[in-house]
Motif scaffolding. Structure first.
Motif, PDB file in Angstrom:
ATOM      1  N   PRO A  52       6.362  -8.220   4.628  1.00  0.00           N
ATOM      2  CA  PRO A  52       6.528 -10.054   3.966  1.00  0.00           C
ATOM      3  C   PRO A  52       5.737 -10.234   3.274  1.00  0.00           C
ATOM      4  O   PRO A  52       4.872  -9.275   2.869  1.00  0.00           O
ATOM      5  CB  PRO A  52       6.161  -9.953   5.279  1.00  0.00           C
ATOM      6  N   VAL A  53       5.518 -11.049   2.702  1.00  0.00           N
ATOM      7  CA  VAL A  53       4.580 -11.824   1.753  1.00  0.00           C
ATOM      8  C   VAL A  53       4.015 -12.494   3.029  1.00  0.00           C
ATOM      9  O   VAL A  53       3.966 -13.617   3.114  1.00  0.00           O
ATOM     10  CB  VAL A  53       4.793 -11.989  -0.051  1.00  0.00           C
ATOM     11  N   GLY A  54       2.453 -13.032   1.943  1.00  0.00           N
ATOM     12  CA  GLY A  54       1.658 -13.501   3.300  1.00  0.00           C
ATOM     13  C   GLY A  54       0.290 -12.987   2.827  1.00  0.00           C
ATOM     14  O   GLY A  54      -0.454 -11.713   2.231  1.00  0.00           O
ATOM     15  N   VAL A  55      -1.056 -13.741   3.328  1.00  0.00           N
ATOM     16  CA  VAL A  55      -2.382 -13.779   3.619  1.00  0.00           C
ATOM     17  C   VAL A  55      -2.025 -12.745   4.200  1.00  0.00           C
ATOM     18  O   VAL A  55      -2.135 -12.218   5.109  1.00  0.00           O
ATOM     19  CB  VAL A  55      -3.038 -14.438   3.928  1.00  0.00           C
ATOM     20  N   GLY A  56      -2.812 -11.058   3.239  1.00  0.00           N
ATOM     21  CA  GLY A  56      -3.674  -9.900   3.688  1.00  0.00           C
ATOM     22  C   GLY A  56      -2.302  -8.930   3.974  1.00  0.00           C
ATOM     23  O   GLY A  56      -2.662  -7.433   4.192  1.00  0.00           O
ATOM     24  N   LEU A  57      -0.924  -9.331   3.605  1.00  0.00           N
ATOM     25  CA  LEU A  57       0.109  -8.497   4.231  1.00  0.00           C
ATOM     26  C   LEU A  57       0.905  -7.681   3.106  1.00  0.00           C
ATOM     27  O   LEU A  57       0.302  -7.509   1.704  1.00  0.00           O
ATOM     28  CB  LEU A  57       1.592  -9.240   4.592  1.00  0.00           C
ATOM     29  N   SER A  58       1.506  -6.605   3.173  1.00  0.00           N
ATOM     30  CA  SER A  58       1.329  -5.772   2.234  1.00  0.00           C
ATOM     31  C   SER A  58       2.430  -4.558   3.310  1.00  0.00           C
ATOM     32  O   SER A  58       2.682  -5.086   3.832  1.00  0.00           O
ATOM     33  CB  SER A  58       0.417  -4.862   1.758  1.00  0.00           C
ATOM     34  N   LYS A  59       2.710  -3.013   2.442  1.00  0.00           N
ATOM     35  CA  LYS A  59       3.788  -1.764   3.274  1.00  0.00           C
ATOM     36  C   LYS A  59       2.609  -1.718   4.071  1.00  0.00           C
ATOM     37  O   LYS A  59       3.503  -1.176   4.805  1.00  0.00           O
ATOM     38  CB  LYS A  59       3.420  -0.847   2.323  1.00  0.00           C
ATOM     39  N   CYS A  86       0.854  -7.116  -4.449  1.00  0.00           N
ATOM     40  CA  CYS A  86      -0.183  -6.949  -2.866  1.00  0.00           C
ATOM     41  C   CYS A  86       0.042  -5.385  -3.161  1.00  0.00           C
ATOM     42  O   CYS A  86       0.403  -4.710  -3.935  1.00  0.00           O
ATOM     43  CB  CYS A  86       2.012  -7.054  -2.293  1.00  0.00           C
ATOM     44  N   GLY A  87      -1.174  -5.715  -1.235  1.00  0.00           N
ATOM     45  CA  GLY A  87      -0.838  -4.520  -1.016  1.00  0.00           C
ATOM     46  C   GLY A  87      -1.665  -2.521  -2.180  1.00  0.00           C
ATOM     47  O   GLY A  87      -2.830  -3.367  -3.336  1.00  0.00           O
ATOM     48  N   ASP A  88      -1.553  -2.175  -2.996  1.00  0.00           N
ATOM     49  CA  ASP A  88      -1.448  -1.281  -3.719  1.00  0.00           C
ATOM     50  C   ASP A  88      -1.503  -1.314  -5.034  1.00  0.00           C
ATOM     51  O   ASP A  88      -1.429  -0.871  -6.004  1.00  0.00           O
ATOM     52  CB  ASP A  88      -1.880  -0.017  -3.315  1.00  0.00           C
ATOM     53  N   SER A  89      -0.421  -1.876  -5.375  1.00  0.00           N
ATOM     54  CA  SER A  89       0.659  -2.500  -6.453  1.00  0.00           C
ATOM     55  C   SER A  89      -0.620  -3.778  -7.423  1.00  0.00           C
ATOM     56  O   SER A  89      -1.639  -4.594  -6.853  1.00  0.00           O
ATOM     57  CB  SER A  89       1.673  -3.026  -6.449  1.00  0.00           C
ATOM     58  N   GLU A  90       0.139  -3.170  -8.919  1.00  0.00           N
ATOM     59  CA  GLU A  90      -1.307  -4.329  -9.675  1.00  0.00           C
ATOM     60  C   GLU A  90      -0.766  -5.762  -9.224  1.00  0.00           C
ATOM     61  O   GLU A  90       0.170  -6.321  -8.641  1.00  0.00           O
ATOM     62  CB  GLU A  90      -0.380  -4.096 -10.721  1.00  0.00           C
ATOM     63  N   MET A  91      -2.336  -6.611  -8.942  1.00  0.00           N
ATOM     64  CA  MET A  91      -1.537  -7.461  -8.893  1.00  0.00           C
ATOM     65  C   MET A  91      -2.207  -8.863 -10.283  1.00  0.00           C
ATOM     66  O   MET A  91      -2.760  -9.048 -10.238  1.00  0.00           O
ATOM     67  CB  MET A  91      -2.673  -7.930  -8.046  1.00  0.00           C
ATOM     68  N   PRO A  92      -1.185  -8.909 -11.024  1.00  0.00           N
ATOM     69  CA  PRO A  92      -1.034  -9.967 -12.250  1.00  0.00           C
ATOM     70  C   PRO A  92      -1.126 -11.480 -11.895  1.00  0.00           C
ATOM     71  O   PRO A  92      -0.675 -11.559 -10.515  1.00  0.00           O
ATOM     72  CB  PRO A  92       0.172  -9.550 -12.593  1.00  0.00           C
ATOM     73  N   ALA A  93      -1.821 -12.211 -12.382  1.00  0.00           N
ATOM     74  CA  ALA A  93      -2.257 -13.985 -12.193  1.00  0.00           C
ATOM     75  C   ALA A  93      -1.136 -14.302 -12.250  1.00  0.00           C
ATOM     76  O   ALA A  93      -1.135 -15.203 -13.834  1.00  0.00           O
ATOM     77  CB  ALA A  93      -3.344 -14.297 -13.013  1.00  0.00           C
ATOM     78  N   VAL A  94       0.596 -13.988 -11.828  1.00  0.00           N
ATOM     79  CA  VAL A  94       1.127 -14.926 -12.829  1.00  0.00           C
ATOM     80  C   VAL A  94       2.665 -14.964 -10.843  1.00  0.00           C
ATOM     81  O   VAL A  94       1.872 -14.642 -10.283  1.00  0.00           O
ATOM     82  CB  VAL A  94       2.377 -13.757 -13.537  1.00  0.00           C
ATOM     83  N   ALA A  95       3.140 -15.795 -11.855  1.00  0.00           N
ATOM     84  CA  ALA A  95       3.933 -16.668 -10.790  1.00  0.00           C
ATOM     85  C   ALA A  95       5.145 -15.300 -10.359  1.00  0.00           C
ATOM     86  O   ALA A  95       6.110 -15.314 -11.001  1.00  0.00           O
ATOM     87  CB  ALA A  95       5.007 -17.475 -10.868  1.00  0.00           C
ATOM     88  N   SER A 224      -4.939 -10.750  -4.882  1.00  0.00           N
ATOM     89  CA  SER A 224      -3.469 -10.954  -3.354  1.00  0.00           C
ATOM     90  C   SER A 224      -3.277 -12.536  -4.016  1.00  0.00           C
ATOM     91  O   SER A 224      -2.071 -12.268  -3.263  1.00  0.00           O
ATOM     92  CB  SER A 224      -3.751 -10.147  -2.749  1.00  0.00           C
ATOM     93  N   ARG A 225      -4.184 -13.247  -3.901  1.00  0.00           N
ATOM     94  CA  ARG A 225      -3.387 -14.885  -3.398  1.00  0.00           C
ATOM     95  C   ARG A 225      -2.244 -15.353  -5.358  1.00  0.00           C
ATOM     96  O   ARG A 225      -1.770 -15.799  -4.018  1.00  0.00           O
ATOM     97  CB  ARG A 225      -4.957 -16.024  -3.817  1.00  0.00           C
ATOM     98  N   HIS A 226      -2.165 -14.556  -5.799  1.00  0.00           N
ATOM     99  CA  HIS A 226      -1.619 -15.161  -6.685  1.00  0.00           C
ATOM    100  C   HIS A 226      -0.127 -14.983  -6.259  1.00  0.00           C
ATOM    101  O   HIS A 226       1.411 -16.262  -6.044  1.00  0.00           O
ATOM    102  CB  HIS A 226      -1.221 -14.820  -8.251  1.00  0.00           C
ATOM    103  N   ALA A 227       0.861 -13.571  -5.792  1.00  0.00           N
ATOM    104  CA  ALA A 227       2.138 -13.133  -4.451  1.00  0.00           C
ATOM    105  C   ALA A 227       2.051 -14.035  -3.630  1.00  0.00           C
ATOM    106  O   ALA A 227       3.113 -14.692  -3.105  1.00  0.00           O
ATOM    107  CB  ALA A 227       1.767 -11.650  -4.000  1.00  0.00           C
ATOM    108  N   VAL A 228       1.095 -14.602  -2.750  1.00  0.00           N
ATOM    109  CA  VAL A 228       0.789 -15.540  -1.697  1.00  0.00           C
ATOM    110  C   VAL A 228       1.735 -17.101  -2.541  1.00  0.00           C
ATOM    111  O   VAL A 228       2.560 -17.389  -1.537  1.00  0.00           O
ATOM    112  CB  VAL A 228      -0.003 -15.326  -0.982  1.00  0.00           C
TER     113      VAL A 228
END
Length: 318
Positions: A52-59, A86-95, A224-228
């Motif tokens: 799931p995607v949410g605050v702090g969620l990952s694999k 999310c998690g250990d993946s790259e976290m770009p500032a994109v939608a 991590s906020r951008h995925a959320v």
């Protein structure tokens, strides 16, 4: 005198779990874990997990499931990727849109898994699994051998489209100093506990330190906020009924006996009604209710593992 039962201790599975691995997708560095039991056979059908995607969620969400899967004697390989952002993946500032994450998973199936897999998806990330199915329907690919829905959203939510303008308004509001302040507030232990009790777990006692500490660790990186934000903006809200009705592989729908909906449109829907709607619209589906609410792989792990194993063992390798 009542008999005393001790809680069984899960044996470590470090011997079959790889260190976190990485691959490149569209110039982004993406992470995954893989579990490869030595007693797996050539025709063992792999499992592909969608967190799931949410605050702090990952694999990390699936860690308890993976532990229980192997201590229960199952041998299927497990692929557990982090979605972009999310998690250990790259976290770009994109939608990120569901079709972006689906394209990532299609690439992952083609280049890493390299064979048809049983896809297990948590909650509203069903939208990503359906976008993945759509890619395969349109391309003639055949890499989804079966699909398991863990606590899917209210049926009305999966068939209600929000406009691009509505989505962009919410995204712009979140991707602002106000939204950043909200994210800092939302990753506090008090908020995470309250939200988990009110919206995710059937029994408040199951909101344990392992759960809360994992969420806080996952939300520590502010990127991590951008995925959320992508999820909260509702980029996933569209009518998926056509893709569902065209989906041909076997489907298992697992619903919590206390399943609830955050969305207003699904508030009045009872769990058995939600289950019936999904079974009526997938052409090749079975389903069941089990104890718990909306995070069954974590809250009702043993029961969920048993249901998945029974489903997987009925499928023949392609």
């Amino acid at each position: 005198m009542q008999p005393q039962y001790s809680t069984p201790q899960l044996s470590p599975i470090s011997s079959i779990k790889s260190p976190t691995l990485f691959y490149e997708w569209q110039n982004y560095r993406c992470a995954y874990d893989v579990y490869q039991p030595t007693n797996a056979t050539e025709d063992s059908i792999p499992l592909l997990l969608i967190h799931p995607v949410g605050v702090g969620l990952s694999k990390v969400f699936w860690q308890r499931f993976c532990e229980n899967w192997y201590t229960s004697g199952n041998t299927n390989p497990i692929y557990n990727p982090d979605l972009l952002g999310c998690g250990d993946s790259e976290m770009p500032a994109v939608a990120c849109y569901p079709d972006d994450w689906a394209a990532q998973l299609q690439f992952f199936l083609e280049t890493v898994v390299k064979k048809p897999a049983i896809v297990i998806v948590q909650g509203a990330l069903l939208c990503v699994a359906l976008e993945l199915a759509k890619i395969q329907q349109e391309s003639g690919s055949n890499l989804i051998h079966g699909l398991i829905l863990a606590g899917p959203p209210a049926w009305a939510v999966m068939n209600k489209h929000s406009t691009e303008r509505q989505q962009r308004i919410v995204w712009n509001l979140l991707d602002s100093p106000l939204g950043n302040a909200f994210y800092r507030y939302a990753r506090r232990a008090e908020f995470l506990r309250s939200f988990s009790v009110k919206q995710l777990f059937g029994d408040a006692a199951n909101v344990d330190s392992e759960w809360l500490e994992a969420l806080q660790a996952g939300a520590a990186n502010p990127d991590s906020r951008h995925a959320v934000y992508s999820f909260l903006a509702g980029f996933w809200r569209k009518d998926y009924s056509g893709t569902i009705q065209k989906f041909e592989p076997p489907v298992l729908v697992v619903m919590g006996e206390k399943a609830s909906s955050i969305s207003q449109s699904g508030k009045e829907e009872k769990p058995e009604e939600r289950l019936a709607q999904y079974l009526a619209n997938f052409s090749n589906a079975e389903g069941l209710l089990m104890p718990g609410r909306n995070v069954l792989p974590y809250e009702s792990t043993a029961e969920f593992v048993e249901a998945v194993a029974e489903f997987a063992n009925k499928l023949k390798p392609i």
